[in-house]
Design a protein around this motif. Structure first.
Motif, PDB file in Angstrom:
ATOM      1  N   ARG A 294       0.847  -1.198   0.000  1.00  0.00           N
ATOM      2  CA  ARG A 294       0.000   0.000   0.000  1.00  0.00           C
ATOM      3  C   ARG A 294       0.881   1.246   0.000  1.00  0.00           C
ATOM      4  O   ARG A 294       1.874   1.305   0.726  1.00  0.00           O
ATOM      5  CB  ARG A 294      -0.941   0.036   1.201  1.00  0.00           C
ATOM      6  CG  ARG A 294      -2.022  -1.045   1.199  1.00  0.00           C
ATOM      7  CD  ARG A 294      -2.969  -0.873   2.384  1.00  0.00           C
ATOM      8  NE  ARG A 294      -3.917  -1.968   2.504  1.00  0.00           N
ATOM      9  CZ  ARG A 294      -5.138  -1.979   1.965  1.00  0.00           C
ATOM     10  NH1 ARG A 294      -5.549  -0.933   1.274  1.00  0.00           N
ATOM     11  NH2 ARG A 294      -5.937  -3.011   2.129  1.00  0.00           N
TER      12      ARG A 294
ATOM     13  N   LYS B  41      -0.542   7.810  -2.328  1.00  0.00           N
ATOM     14  CA  LYS B  41      -1.192   7.672  -3.628  1.00  0.00           C
ATOM     15  C   LYS B  41      -2.664   7.321  -3.489  1.00  0.00           C
ATOM     16  O   LYS B  41      -3.516   7.866  -4.194  1.00  0.00           O
ATOM     17  CB  LYS B  41      -0.481   6.595  -4.443  1.00  0.00           C
ATOM     18  CG  LYS B  41      -1.035   6.409  -5.848  1.00  0.00           C
ATOM     19  CD  LYS B  41      -0.231   5.357  -6.586  1.00  0.00           C
ATOM     20  CE  LYS B  41      -0.777   5.155  -8.003  1.00  0.00           C
ATOM     21  NZ  LYS B  41      -0.006   4.106  -8.736  1.00  0.00           N
ATOM     22  N   ASP B  42      -2.961   6.400  -2.580  1.00  0.00           N
ATOM     23  CA  ASP B  42      -4.344   5.959  -2.384  1.00  0.00           C
ATOM     24  C   ASP B  42      -4.478   5.426  -0.961  1.00  0.00           C
ATOM     25  O   ASP B  42      -3.939   4.367  -0.652  1.00  0.00           O
ATOM     26  CB  ASP B  42      -4.698   4.867  -3.396  1.00  0.00           C
ATOM     27  CG  ASP B  42      -6.174   4.488  -3.341  1.00  0.00           C
ATOM     28  OD1 ASP B  42      -6.878   4.940  -2.424  1.00  0.00           O
ATOM     29  OD2 ASP B  42      -6.620   3.736  -4.233  1.00  0.00           O
TER      30      ASP B  42
ATOM     31  N   LYS C 173     -16.866   7.781 -11.385  1.00  0.00           N
ATOM     32  CA  LYS C 173     -15.585   7.686 -12.080  1.00  0.00           C
ATOM     33  C   LYS C 173     -15.775   7.652 -13.591  1.00  0.00           C
ATOM     34  O   LYS C 173     -15.013   8.272 -14.341  1.00  0.00           O
ATOM     35  CB  LYS C 173     -14.837   6.440 -11.617  1.00  0.00           C
ATOM     36  CG  LYS C 173     -14.361   6.507 -10.172  1.00  0.00           C
ATOM     37  CD  LYS C 173     -13.627   5.232  -9.785  1.00  0.00           C
ATOM     38  CE  LYS C 173     -13.121   5.306  -8.347  1.00  0.00           C
ATOM     39  NZ  LYS C 173     -12.443   4.057  -7.932  1.00  0.00           N
TER      40      LYS C 173
ATOM     41  N   GLY D  77      -6.545   1.991  -1.382  1.00  0.00           N
ATOM     42  CA  GLY D  77      -6.218   1.027  -2.431  1.00  0.00           C
ATOM     43  C   GLY D  77      -4.954   0.245  -2.117  1.00  0.00           C
ATOM     44  O   GLY D  77      -4.123   0.654  -1.308  1.00  0.00           O
TER      45      GLY D  77
END
Length: 304
Positions: free
Chosen positions: A91, A95-96, A181, A99
Motif C-alpha cells: 500500500r 497515492k491511495d 468515475k 487502495g
C-alpha cells in the motif's frame, strides 16, 4: 493466514523498518514510545486501508496522525502465507489511502481485484469486527459503538438479502462510485462530437430509407443502355437516371416516397455534397423534379 514479515517504508515514527514474524505467537516489546502501537496500526492499515475523515476531523484522523513528517514515503509491504502461497500486500497511502496491490510470489504474478482478495483473506471481516474481536487492544475487547453498528448491519443484511455478507448499502455505494468515475472520465468535447455524429447518422439513414422506398421496375426487354442509365453514379448521373426512369415508366409513382428521393438527390447535387458529373447536372436535376411531379400528378389522376 500467517504473517511472514512487515516492511515499513514510512509510517508514523518508523522509517525503513523490517519486522519478521515467526510461526505461532509473536510478542513485540519495547519501552514507551518505541513504536509498538505504530506497528499494530500499520498492520491494521495494511489489511483495511485508512479511510479519511471529512472536514475538520481529517486533521486528527488516523491517516494524519501516522503520516511521517520527515519521510517522503508513506506506506508498507506485508507478506503473508495462505494455502501454500506467499502473497505480498503493498500500500502507498500517499497515492491511495484505501487502495492496494497484491503479488503472488509463489506463482510470480499479480493478483487481480486486490482489495477483494485481501477481504477474502480476512474472511470478509470488516474493520469494526476486527477491532472488537480479533484485535485485542490493551488486554480487553472494546465493545464500543462500532460493534453495535456492525451487529445492526448484519441484521439489516439478513433481513434485506437473506445473507449477512450481502450489504445492499455498500453495493449501491460501490455502483455510485463507479458511475462517478465513469462520468468524470468522459471528455465533454468528445461527447459533443458523438452527439453530432449520431444526428448525422440518423439523417443519412433517413435518406437511405427514402432511397430504398423508390421502386424501380425494368421491363424484361430493357437494353443495357437503359439499365446503365438507372444505375449511373454521381449527382448528374443519378439525377439523369431518375429522370430517365420517370420518363420511361420504370419508376412507380404509386409511392409517396418518390418525391422524397427526388428531393434528396436534388439537395445533394445543389449543395455539392455529391460531385456533379458535368454541366448537365443542374438541368438533369430540374428534369427530375419536373418529370417526377408530372408522374405523380398522372398517377393521382388515374386513381381518381
Amino acid at each position: 493466514m500467517r504473517l511472514i514479515d512487515l516492511q515499513i517504508d514510512g509510517f508514523g515514527k518508523l522509517n525503513n523498518e523490517r519486522i519478521v514474524f515467526s510461526e505461532g505467537t509473536n510478542l513485540i516489546t519495547g519501552p514507551n514510545e518505541a513504536g509498538k502501537s505504530t506497528v499494530y496500526t500499520c498492520i491494521r492499515a495494511m489489511f483495511f486501508g485508512m479511510t479519511r475523515a471529512r472536514g475538520v476531523a481529517a486533521l486528527t484522523d488516523t491517516y494524519s496522525r501516522f503520516r511521517p513528517w520527515l519521510s517522503g514515503r508513506y506506506g508498507a509491504a506485508l507478506r503473508v502465507e495462505d494455502n501454500g502461497h506467499i502473497y505480498c500486500i503493498r500500500r502507498d497511502f500517499l497515492k491511495d489511502p484505501v487502495g492496494c496491490s497484491v503479488y503472488d510470489e509463489t506463482l510470480m504474478e499479480a493478483v487481480p481485484y486486490a482489495d477483494r482478495f485481501v477481504a477474502e483473506l480476512l474472511l470478509n471481516m470488516s474493520a469494526d469486527t476486527f477491532d472488537n474481536t480479533i484485535s485485542i487492544s490493551k488486554l480487553k475487547a472494546d465493545r464500543d459503538a462500532g460493534l453495535g453498528r456492525e451487529l445492526k448491519k448484519y441484521i439489516v443484511n439478513m433481513d434485506s438479502t437473506g445473507s449477512h455478507a450481502l450489504n445492499c448499502t455498500r453495493a449501491r455505494a460501490y455502483l455510485n462510485d463507479q458511475k462517478r468515475k465513469l462520468t468524470e472520465s468522459i471528455d465533454p468535447e468528445a461527447a459533443k462530437a458523438y452527439a453530432l455524429n449520431c444526428g448525422e447518422i440518423k439523417r443519412l439513414e433517413k435518406n437511405i430509407r427514402e432511397y430504398d422506398a423508390v421502386t424501380v421496375v425494368m421491363p424484361a426487354d430493357a437494353g443495357n443502355a437503359e439499365a446503365d442509365a438507372v444505375n449511373t453514379a454521381g449527382a448528374a448521373g443519378a439525377a439523369a437516371a431518375v429522370a430517365a426512369a420517370v420518363q420511361g415508366g420504370y419508376v412507380s409513382a404509386d409511392t409517396r416516397e418518390d418525391m422524397s428521393y427526388v428531393s434528396a438527390v436534388t439537395a445533394a447535387a445543389e449543395d455539392s455534397n455529391v460531385p456533379a458529373a458535368g454541366p448537365e447536372g443542374k438541368s438533369a436535376v430540374a428534369d427530375v423534379t419536373e418529370e417526377a411531379e408530372a408522374a405523380k400528378a398522372a398517377a393521382e389522376a388515374a386513381r381518381s
